[in-house]
Write a protein that holds these residues in place. Structure first.
Motif, PDB file in Angstrom:
ATOM      1  N   PRO A  84     -35.069  18.328   8.902  1.00 34.52           N
ATOM      2  CA  PRO A  84     -36.261  18.239   9.756  1.00 34.52           C
ATOM      3  C   PRO A  84     -37.565  18.221   8.954  1.00 34.52           C
ATOM      4  O   PRO A  84     -38.500  17.509   9.307  1.00 34.52           O
ATOM      5  CB  PRO A  84     -36.178  19.484  10.638  1.00 34.52           C
ATOM      6  CG  PRO A  84     -34.743  19.822  10.679  1.00 34.52           C
ATOM      7  CD  PRO A  84     -34.212  19.450   9.329  1.00 34.52           C
ATOM      8  N   ALA A  85     -37.625  18.987   7.869  1.00 37.42           N
ATOM      9  CA  ALA A  85     -38.836  18.981   7.041  1.00 37.42           C
ATOM     10  C   ALA A  85     -39.056  17.616   6.396  1.00 37.42           C
ATOM     11  O   ALA A  85     -40.182  17.108   6.362  1.00 37.42           O
ATOM     12  CB  ALA A  85     -38.745  20.069   5.977  1.00 37.42           C
ATOM     13  N   GLY A 106     -37.987  14.793   7.590  1.00 33.89           N
ATOM     14  CA  GLY A 106     -38.381  13.904   8.683  1.00 33.89           C
ATOM     15  C   GLY A 106     -39.843  14.050   9.060  1.00 33.89           C
ATOM     16  O   GLY A 106     -40.536  13.060   9.290  1.00 33.89           O
ATOM     17  N   VAL A 107     -40.321  15.280   9.104  1.00 32.59           N
ATOM     18  CA  VAL A 107     -41.734  15.508   9.434  1.00 32.59           C
ATOM     19  C   VAL A 107     -42.625  14.955   8.330  1.00 32.59           C
ATOM     20  O   VAL A 107     -43.640  14.304   8.609  1.00 32.59           O
ATOM     21  CB  VAL A 107     -42.002  17.013   9.670  1.00 32.59           C
ATOM     22  CG1 VAL A 107     -43.486  17.310   9.711  1.00 32.59           C
ATOM     23  CG2 VAL A 107     -41.324  17.472  10.943  1.00 32.59           C
ATOM     24  N   LEU A 108     -42.260  15.214   7.074  1.00 36.77           N
ATOM     25  CA  LEU A 108     -43.048  14.673   5.969  1.00 36.77           C
ATOM     26  C   LEU A 108     -43.093  13.144   6.010  1.00 36.77           C
ATOM     27  O   LEU A 108     -44.135  12.532   5.748  1.00 36.77           O
ATOM     28  CB  LEU A 108     -42.485  15.143   4.625  1.00 36.77           C
ATOM     29  CG  LEU A 108     -42.707  16.609   4.280  1.00 36.77           C
ATOM     30  CD1 LEU A 108     -41.875  17.006   3.079  1.00 36.77           C
ATOM     31  CD2 LEU A 108     -44.181  16.865   4.028  1.00 36.77           C
ATOM     32  N   TRP A 109     -41.975  12.530   6.329  1.00 38.79           N
ATOM     33  CA  TRP A 109     -41.928  11.070   6.424  1.00 38.79           C
ATOM     34  C   TRP A 109     -42.765  10.574   7.603  1.00 38.79           C
ATOM     35  O   TRP A 109     -43.500   9.592   7.481  1.00 38.79           O
ATOM     36  CB  TRP A 109     -40.489  10.607   6.566  1.00 38.79           C
ATOM     37  CG  TRP A 109     -40.374   9.134   6.773  1.00 38.79           C
ATOM     38  CD1 TRP A 109     -40.521   8.155   5.844  1.00 38.79           C
ATOM     39  CD2 TRP A 109     -40.101   8.477   8.009  1.00 38.79           C
ATOM     40  NE1 TRP A 109     -40.339   6.928   6.421  1.00 38.79           N
ATOM     41  CE2 TRP A 109     -40.087   7.093   7.751  1.00 38.79           C
ATOM     42  CE3 TRP A 109     -39.863   8.916   9.304  1.00 38.79           C
ATOM     43  CZ2 TRP A 109     -39.835   6.166   8.734  1.00 38.79           C
ATOM     44  CZ3 TRP A 109     -39.629   7.986  10.277  1.00 38.79           C
ATOM     45  CH2 TRP A 109     -39.620   6.630   9.995  1.00 38.79           C
ATOM     46  N   ALA A 110     -42.675  11.274   8.727  1.00 41.67           N
ATOM     47  CA  ALA A 110     -43.385  10.838   9.933  1.00 41.67           C
ATOM     48  C   ALA A 110     -44.904  10.914   9.767  1.00 41.67           C
ATOM     49  O   ALA A 110     -45.624  10.068  10.295  1.00 41.67           O
ATOM     50  CB  ALA A 110     -42.951  11.681  11.135  1.00 41.67           C
ATOM     51  N   VAL A 111     -45.388  11.920   9.049  1.00 40.63           N
ATOM     52  CA  VAL A 111     -46.833  12.045   8.875  1.00 40.63           C
ATOM     53  C   VAL A 111     -47.331  11.317   7.630  1.00 40.63           C
ATOM     54  O   VAL A 111     -48.526  11.338   7.340  1.00 40.63           O
ATOM     55  CB  VAL A 111     -47.288  13.526   8.846  1.00 40.63           C
ATOM     56  CG1 VAL A 111     -46.956  14.212  10.154  1.00 40.63           C
ATOM     57  CG2 VAL A 111     -46.690  14.268   7.669  1.00 40.63           C
ATOM     58  N   HIS A 132     -46.475  11.853   4.360  1.00 39.24           N
ATOM     59  CA  HIS A 132     -46.647  12.670   3.153  1.00 39.24           C
ATOM     60  C   HIS A 132     -45.366  12.800   2.338  1.00 39.24           C
ATOM     61  O   HIS A 132     -45.280  13.675   1.479  1.00 39.24           O
ATOM     62  CB  HIS A 132     -47.154  14.062   3.514  1.00 39.24           C
ATOM     63  CG  HIS A 132     -48.551  14.064   4.036  1.00 39.24           C
ATOM     64  ND1 HIS A 132     -49.636  13.757   3.264  1.00 39.24           N
ATOM     65  CD2 HIS A 132     -49.035  14.316   5.276  1.00 39.24           C
ATOM     66  CE1 HIS A 132     -50.732  13.830   3.995  1.00 39.24           C
ATOM     67  NE2 HIS A 132     -50.389  14.166   5.226  1.00 39.24           N
ATOM     68  N   THR A 164     -39.035  20.241  -1.184  1.00 42.56           N
ATOM     69  CA  THR A 164     -38.276  20.540   0.029  1.00 42.56           C
ATOM     70  C   THR A 164     -36.815  20.806  -0.290  1.00 42.56           C
ATOM     71  O   THR A 164     -36.223  21.770   0.216  1.00 42.56           O
ATOM     72  CB  THR A 164     -38.406  19.384   1.037  1.00 42.56           C
ATOM     73  OG1 THR A 164     -39.781  19.132   1.268  1.00 42.56           O
ATOM     74  CG2 THR A 164     -37.711  19.705   2.336  1.00 42.56           C
TER      75      THR A 164
END
Length: 118
Positions: free
Chosen positions: A75-76, A78-83, A85, A94
């Protein structure tokens, strides 16, 4: 060899765009300490996981692995990719933090007896 196969399969434009992406822009001044940290974590993570698999059951590490990988690291990432960064540095950080979490969870499992039995 693998890059030649990949280039012939996906096409040279796709490979060039991938290697030109920001994911690969990071210096060796970060990568070498990150690899050293990974080597320092290994005795607590991999050895303990192997010992638990041999002494208790082959699925003894599934709880720690599931929590560390599926509930924290992926999930981390995925969030980094989505924003936007996700870079090589953030990916390494990570994964290293996930490895530390995995080692800590294995320690708690072994200490408190939270073991998944097959």
């Amino acid at each position: 060899m693998a890059l030649v196969f990949l280039a012939s399969y996906l096409g040279k434009d796709m490979i060039a765009r991938f290697f030109a992406s920001g994911f690969w822009r990071s210096g060796a001044t970060f990568i070498l300490p990150a690899i050293a940290i990974q080597f320092l974590i290994e005795p607590w993570a991999s050895f303990r996981a192997a010992a638990l698999k041999v002494t208790l059951s082959p699925v003894a590490v599934l709880l720690a692995l599931t929590v560390a990988l599926w509930a924290a690291v992926l999930p981390a990432i995925g969030v980094l990719w989505a924003v936007g960064h996700l870079t090589l540095k953030t990916a390494w950080i990570t994964w290293i933090l996930g490895r530390v979490l995995f080692a800590g969870l294995l320690h708690l499992q072994a200490k408190n007896g939270f073991i998944v039995q097959s």
